[in-house]
Structure formats: structure tokens, C-alpha cells
Design an enzyme around this catalytic site. Structure first.
Site, PDB file in Angstrom:
ATOM      1  CE  LYS A 146       1.643   1.879   4.872  1.00 54.94           C
ATOM      2  NZ  LYS A 146       1.045   0.944   3.947  1.00 54.94           N
ATOM      3  CE  LYS A 200      -4.979  -1.130   1.326  1.00 61.48           C
ATOM      4  NZ  LYS A 200      -5.606  -2.326   2.038  1.00 61.48           N
ATOM      5  CB  THR A 209      -1.093  -0.124   1.171  1.00 59.16           C
ATOM      6  OG1 THR A 209      -1.658  -1.261   1.205  1.00 59.16           O
ATOM      7  CG2 THR A 209      -1.798   1.246   1.009  1.00 59.16           C
TER       8      THR A 209
HETATM    9  P1  NAP Z   1       4.887  -6.101   8.020  1.00 56.54           P
HETATM   10  O1  NAP Z   1       4.647  -7.545   8.669  1.00 56.54           O
HETATM   11  O2  NAP Z   1       5.151  -5.080   8.850  1.00 56.54           O
HETATM   12  O3  NAP Z   1       5.921  -6.264   6.905  1.00 56.54           O
HETATM   13  C1  NAP Z   1       6.647  -5.528   6.273  1.00 56.54           C
HETATM   14  C2  NAP Z   1       7.676  -6.013   5.222  1.00 56.54           C
HETATM   15  O4  NAP Z   1       8.298  -4.915   4.688  1.00 56.54           O
HETATM   16  C3  NAP Z   1       8.707  -6.867   5.790  1.00 56.54           C
HETATM   17  O5  NAP Z   1       9.171  -7.889   4.963  1.00 56.54           O
HETATM   18  C4  NAP Z   1       9.953  -5.944   5.931  1.00 56.54           C
HETATM   19  O6  NAP Z   1      11.253  -6.557   5.924  1.00 56.54           O
HETATM   20  C5  NAP Z   1       9.815  -5.012   4.839  1.00 56.54           C
HETATM   21  N1  NAP Z   1      10.613  -3.834   4.736  1.00 56.54           N
HETATM   22  C6  NAP Z   1      10.183  -2.721   5.391  1.00 56.54           C
HETATM   23  N2  NAP Z   1      10.973  -1.743   5.294  1.00 56.54           N
HETATM   24  C7  NAP Z   1      11.787  -2.276   4.161  1.00 56.54           C
HETATM   25  C8  NAP Z   1      13.034  -1.493   3.209  1.00 56.54           C
HETATM   26  N3  NAP Z   1      13.258  -0.255   3.617  1.00 56.54           N
HETATM   27  N4  NAP Z   1      13.346  -2.145   2.419  1.00 56.54           N
HETATM   28  C9  NAP Z   1      13.058  -3.639   2.265  1.00 56.54           C
HETATM   29  N5  NAP Z   1      12.180  -4.420   3.009  1.00 56.54           N
HETATM   30  C10 NAP Z   1      11.400  -3.558   3.857  1.00 56.54           C
HETATM   31  O7  NAP Z   1       3.734  -5.663   7.340  1.00 56.54           O
HETATM   32  P2  NAP Z   1       2.406  -6.299   6.359  1.00 56.54           P
HETATM   33  O8  NAP Z   1       1.158  -6.396   7.483  1.00 56.54           O
HETATM   34  O9  NAP Z   1       2.698  -7.497   5.817  1.00 56.54           O
HETATM   35  O10 NAP Z   1       2.172  -5.213   5.363  1.00 56.54           O
HETATM   36  C11 NAP Z   1       2.896  -5.014   4.303  1.00 56.54           C
HETATM   37  C12 NAP Z   1       2.203  -3.908   3.265  1.00 56.54           C
HETATM   38  O11 NAP Z   1       0.699  -4.661   2.939  1.00 56.54           O
HETATM   39  C13 NAP Z   1       1.762  -2.770   3.784  1.00 56.54           C
HETATM   40  O12 NAP Z   1       1.947  -1.740   2.981  1.00 56.54           O
HETATM   41  C14 NAP Z   1       0.525  -2.823   4.538  1.00 56.54           C
HETATM   42  O13 NAP Z   1       0.050  -1.436   4.592  1.00 56.54           O
HETATM   43  C15 NAP Z   1      -0.348  -3.531   3.347  1.00 56.54           C
HETATM   44  N6  NAP Z   1      -1.364  -4.203   3.964  1.00 56.54           N
HETATM   45  C16 NAP Z   1      -1.409  -5.134   5.038  1.00 56.54           C
HETATM   46  C17 NAP Z   1      -2.598  -5.770   5.582  1.00 56.54           C
HETATM   47  C18 NAP Z   1      -2.414  -6.354   6.878  1.00 56.54           C
HETATM   48  O14 NAP Z   1      -3.637  -6.734   7.190  1.00 56.54           O
HETATM   49  N7  NAP Z   1      -1.480  -6.708   7.438  1.00 56.54           N
HETATM   50  C19 NAP Z   1      -3.456  -5.662   4.635  1.00 56.54           C
HETATM   51  C20 NAP Z   1      -3.476  -5.000   3.557  1.00 56.54           C
HETATM   52  C21 NAP Z   1      -2.364  -4.350   3.030  1.00 56.54           C
HETATM   53  P3  NAP Z   1      11.864  -6.981   7.194  1.00 56.54           P
HETATM   54  O15 NAP Z   1      11.487  -8.131   7.671  1.00 56.54           O
HETATM   55  O16 NAP Z   1      13.330  -6.935   6.939  1.00 56.54           O
HETATM   56  O17 NAP Z   1      11.540  -6.061   8.580  1.00 56.54           O
END
Ligand code: NAP
Length: 287
Positions: free
Chosen positions: A239, A171, A96
Site C-alpha cells: 500500500k 512517510k 500511513t
Molecule cells: P494491522 O495490524 O493490520 O492493524 C490494522 C488496524 O486497522 C486494525 O485495528 C484494524 O481493525 C483497523 N482497520 C482496518 N480497516 C478498518 C476500517 N475500515 N475501519 C476501522 N478500522 C479498520 O496494521 P498495523 O501494522 O498496526 O499498521 C497500522 C498502520 O500503521 C498502517 O497504516 C501501516 O502502514 C502503518 N505502519 C505500520 C508499521 C508496522 O511495522 N506494522 C510501521 C509503521 C507504520 P480490525 O482489528 O477490526 O481488523
């Protein structure tokens, strides 16, 4: 056999990549923190050493990272996507982000002869695990069709919008509604509790009416039991509120309730709730 890449194995990426592997796809994974790749490798994925390497080795590479900064750094940093992209290679960012980041990435990929699709998802941890996400896509239409088998494994429905940036806009609109719904829900629960109502009764009455919805049904019982186990990290919800408010600012659209909701997420984020589920906003309301 087509080769797929997956960059970013957080809550969402891990579940989505696992579904591709389980379906028998050839998948190469990379994550900034390497250890997070190991469960996927156990399931049959291959390890990539950098985003550039994954892109170069695969036909279609997905990325699922935190925010616009992470999405841009994945593409533009040394060893990033742009170094591996060339004609015949395709990149699909399902993170997102804001429309400007999607447009910036799209232009850079296209300039090197690659194809790009933005495809943020609606749906959280459980839909990601169940292959029931909703993809909100814009960009290269031929890639949208070519990626359909993978999108169908990871999701239950895909939408295609004509202009790049519209996936991000859709989104942000959806999540802004969700974020403000959650704070209204939290305030209702807080008021009910102060009034001495039984919380189970409040949830039961809600479930009978026009504002019954899956989010209240799923999160309500957890929230009244102070269970904020993370499905959607609060820092990502905040965010999304911030990005939606920026969009409102750019388009001169006042967003009064979203501003108030965002302040509650900021407060929760700054008082230890960043990595808890976004429903933990209830704590800032009740404090
Ligand atoms: P998360 O568990 O916090 O995972 C974040 C991921 O991003 C991890 O793999 C992290 O790597 C990586 N990352 C962060 N900064 C980085 C950088 N500078 N360079 C490379 N990799 C980096 O988040 P998530 O819940 O999976 O969400 C991921 C995305 O999907 C977000 O944009 C969120 O808004 C969206 N989303 C989430 C949900 C939900 O319910 N969780 C639903 C819809 C959409 P590390 O492991 O090294 O930290």
C-alpha cells in the site's frame, strides 16, 4: 487529568496504546473487532463503543488504522470521529495515508471546530513496543505541542512540518526507500544462494560495509531461515509503495526502481503473502 482515546489496536496501535496506559495515562480504546480491546482493558484502559463516543469522551484521540480507506471511514462513517468532534476536541491520525486523505480529514475536523494533526510513524512493531517511534507531524501546531507528553511516551523523536500532507509525504518517501532496499537485499540474497555462497557469510560481509543498516541486521538472519513472522504486514508495505508511486505520478517524478519493487510486493501479496512480514517478498524473488 487529560483523557486520551485510541482507535485501532492492530500490531502498532496495540503497542502504542499499551505504552500510554503503562505510563499512567487515562486511555479509552476502540477497535472495529472488539475482542482486540480486551488485553488493553486488562491493562487498565476503558472501552469506547464507537469512534464518536471515544472522541466525545476524550481530549486527544489517536487513530492507527490500515490505509486511506480505513482512515476515512473511521472519520466519515456513521458513529465516526466527525460525529463526536467539537470545539476543544483533538484528533491525531498516526496511520500511513496519502496526503489527500490527510487534507480531507483535516478540513472536516477543522470545519467542526476541532484540532487535527497527522502524525504517521517511522518504526515498526518493536520500536512501537519500546516507545521508540519517530512521529512525522503536520497540522495544528498547538496540538503538536499539547500532545508532546504522549508522543514522548510512544516515540523517541518527533518532527513538525508546516503544511498538512507533508507528514504523509515524508512517510511515503521513507517507506518507498525502505521497500526498494528490501527488494534489492532479497535479490542479493537470492543471487548469493544460487551462486552457492554461505548466507551467514553474505550477511557478515554486508555488516562490515557502508550499506550496513539495522533493517538488514534484523531481517537478514530471519529471512535466510525462512522466518517471515509479521512485524510490518506486506499488504501495508505494498500500500505504501502504491501511494508513493501515485505521489510520483502526480508530481511527474519517475520512480523506476520503486515500480519494479512494487511489482514484487504485488506478486507476493497475490500469492498468499499479504499478512506475512514484508520481508516475505524474498519468496517472490526466489520463486
Ligand atoms: P494491522 O495490524 O493490520 O492493524 C490494522 C488496524 O486497522 C486494525 O485495528 C484494524 O481493525 C483497523 N482497520 C482496518 N480497516 C478498518 C476500517 N475500515 N475501519 C476501522 N478500522 C479498520 O496494521 P498495523 O501494522 O498496526 O499498521 C497500522 C498502520 O500503521 C498502517 O497504516 C501501516 O502502514 C502503518 N505502519 C505500520 C508499521 C508496522 O511495522 N506494522 C510501521 C509503521 C507504520 P480490525 O482489528 O477490526 O481488523
Amino acid at each position: 487529568m487529560k483523557k486520551y482515546g485510541f482507535l485501532g489496536l492492530g500490531i502498532m496501535g496495540k503497542a502504542m496504546a499499551a505504552n500510554l496506559v503503562r505510563a499512567g495515562f487515562d486511555v479509552t480504546v476502540w477497535n472495529r473487532t472488539k475482542e482486540r480491546c480486551f488485553p488493553l482493558l486488562d491493562q487498565g484502559a476503558h472501552l469506547g463503543n464507537s469512534p464518536a463516543e471515544v472522541i466525545a469522551q476524550c481530549d486527544i484521540t489517536f487513530a492507527m488504522v490500515s490505509d486511506p480507506t480505513a482512515a476515512a471511514s473511521l472519520v466519515f462513517d456513521i458513529g465516526g470521529v466527525l460525529e463526536g468532534i467539537s470545539q476543544g476536541k483533538s484528533y491525531i491520525d498516526v496511520s500511513t495515508v496519502n496526503p489527500a486523505t490527510a487534507r480531507q480529514i483535516a478540513a472536516a475536523i477543522k470545519a467542526k471546530g476541532g484540532r487535527f494533526l497527522e502524525a504517521p510513524v517511522s518504526g515498526s512493531k518493536k520500536p512501537a513496543e519500546d516507545g521508540a517511534l519517530v512521529f512525522l507531524c503536520s497540522g495544528d501546531e498547538s496540538l503538536y505541542h499539547e500532545a508532546a507528553p504522549a508522543l514522548q511516551i510512544m516515540g523517541k523523536k518527533s518532527f513538525y512540518f508546516n503544511e498538512i500532507g507533508q507528514g504523509a509525504q515524508m512517510k511515503l518517501v521513507i517507506n518507498m526507500i525502505m521497500g526498494t532496499m528490501m527488494t534489492a537485499f532479497g535479490e542479493g540474497l537470492a543471487l548469493g544462494e544460487k551462486a552457492g555462497l554461505n548466507m551467514a557469510d553474505v550477511l557478515d560481509v554486508l555488516a562490515q560495509g557502508a550499506i550496513d543498516n539495522p533493517m538488514f541486521r534484523l531481517k537478514g538472519p530471519q529471512m535466510v531461515n525462512n522466518n517471515f513472522t509479521t512485524a510490518f504486514p506486506l499488504k501495508h508495505m505494498q500500500k505504501d509503495m502504491r501511494l508513493a508511486l501515485q505521489l510520483g505520478d502526480e508530481l511527474c517524478q519517475p520512480l523506476f526502481t520503486a515500480v519494479a519493487a512494487n511489482n514484487l510486493y504485488i506478486k507476493t501479496r497475490e500469492t498468499g503473502g499479504a499478512d506475512e512480514d514484508f520481508s516475505a517478498v524474498l519468496k517472490a524473488i526466489m520463486r
